[in-house]
Scaffold this active site. Structure first.
Site: not given
Ligand code: MN
Length: 288
Positions: A148, A154, A213, A242
């Site tokens: 991913e 990140e 998100r 998600e």
């Molecule tokens: Mn993800």
């Protein structure tokens, strides 16, 4: 459509004692999903027996994901860190195998953390060596391994679909796939179609997340473009919703992902809305 739909476990719970396992898995089913994506950072902290029982009772499948940290980063020149990372990944693979999983993915190629330096040739090679061994072991158990790619804050190693394809080709395993996430694509890619095209036959798993998100459709991710690209590519794999809120806290994930805000407080309402949203987008895109 032929696709199976999943929901990330952190929509339901951040801890994994028996009653939370039962609640998360039965809620997954109740909200209309086929799959729950379970965090695989620390299998020892989870009630694996209770999960096994709940998955069977509710006829829900599990997929597995995790991100490494700086202490167990395989994208490192430090052999001890690389060895710790490989042990973490092998534990996650064991958990997936024990629970009948067919997919293990996430930010498993590097730390899920804000690097302050570029990857080096050595750190990249270390990452690829471990991932190659993991892919081989997973293949023996019928488990596909997904990488991913995530945004620059990140990981420093894989930030786009094209970079992920290149990494996989270099490793040379036929058991590695590209794992797309709309949240990360939104930050790093030009649009939501080209990353699907770039992944090509290597596309193997999809995360659907809004730019903040939270609830799907409230933000600015171009979901019609993404779902059209998936349908045009005849993608028939898993599509997992998600979402994270400070309402549901997991020590590993919520601080790592900077989930400071309450994006929602009703897990079931969120999950039901997301399942409907994804089904409608697939239908609008002409999915059969
Ligand atoms: Mn993800």
């Amino acid at each position: 459509s032929m696709n199976k739909f999943g929901v990330h476990a952190l929509v339901w719970s951040g801890s994994w004692e028996a009653e939370k396992c039962e609640y998360a898995v039965s809620s997954t089913k109740e909200a209309g999903y086929d799959i729950i994506e379970l965090p695989a950072f620390e299998p020892a902290e989870m009630d694996i027996g209770a999960l096994q029982k709940a998955l069977e009772a509710n006829e829900v499948e599990a997929t597995f994901s995790l991100g490494l940290g700086f202490h167990n980063d395989i994208n490192s020149e430090d052999p001890d860190s690389v060895a710790r990372g490989e042990a973490t990944l092998n534990d996650a693979l064991s958990m997936a195998r024990d629970l009948g999983g067919k997919y293990l993915g996430g930010v498993i190629f590097s730390a899920l953390a804000p690097y302050d330096h570029q990857p080096t040739a050595v750190s990249r090679a270390n990452s690829q060596a471990v991932i190659g061994r993991l892919a081989d072991k997973a293949k023996a158990s019928g488990i596909t391994v997904g990488l991913e790619f995530v945004n620059r804050y990140e990981s420093n190693l894989l930030n786009t679909s094209a970079q992920t394809v290149e990494y996989i080709r270099e490793v040379g395993s036929d058991n590695l796939v590209v794992h797309l996430d709309s949240y990360h694509m939104n930050i790093e890619e030009n649009d939501f179609r080209q990353p699907v095209v770039d992944a090509g036959d290597l596309l193997g798993y999809v995360h659907i997340g809004e730019n903040h998100r939270g609830y799907l459709g409230q933000g600015h991710v171009n979901f019609p473009e993404l779902f059209q690209a998936l349908v045009d590519a005849e993608y028939d794999g898993v599509i997992t919703f998600e979402s994270f809120s400070s309402k549901v806290v997991d020590d590993n994930l919520t601080t790592t992902l900077r989930i400071w805000r309450d994006m929602w407080d009703n897990s079931m309402d969120l999950a039901v809305q997301a399942r409907r949203f994804m089904g409608e987008e697939m239908a609008k895109a002409g999915a059969k």
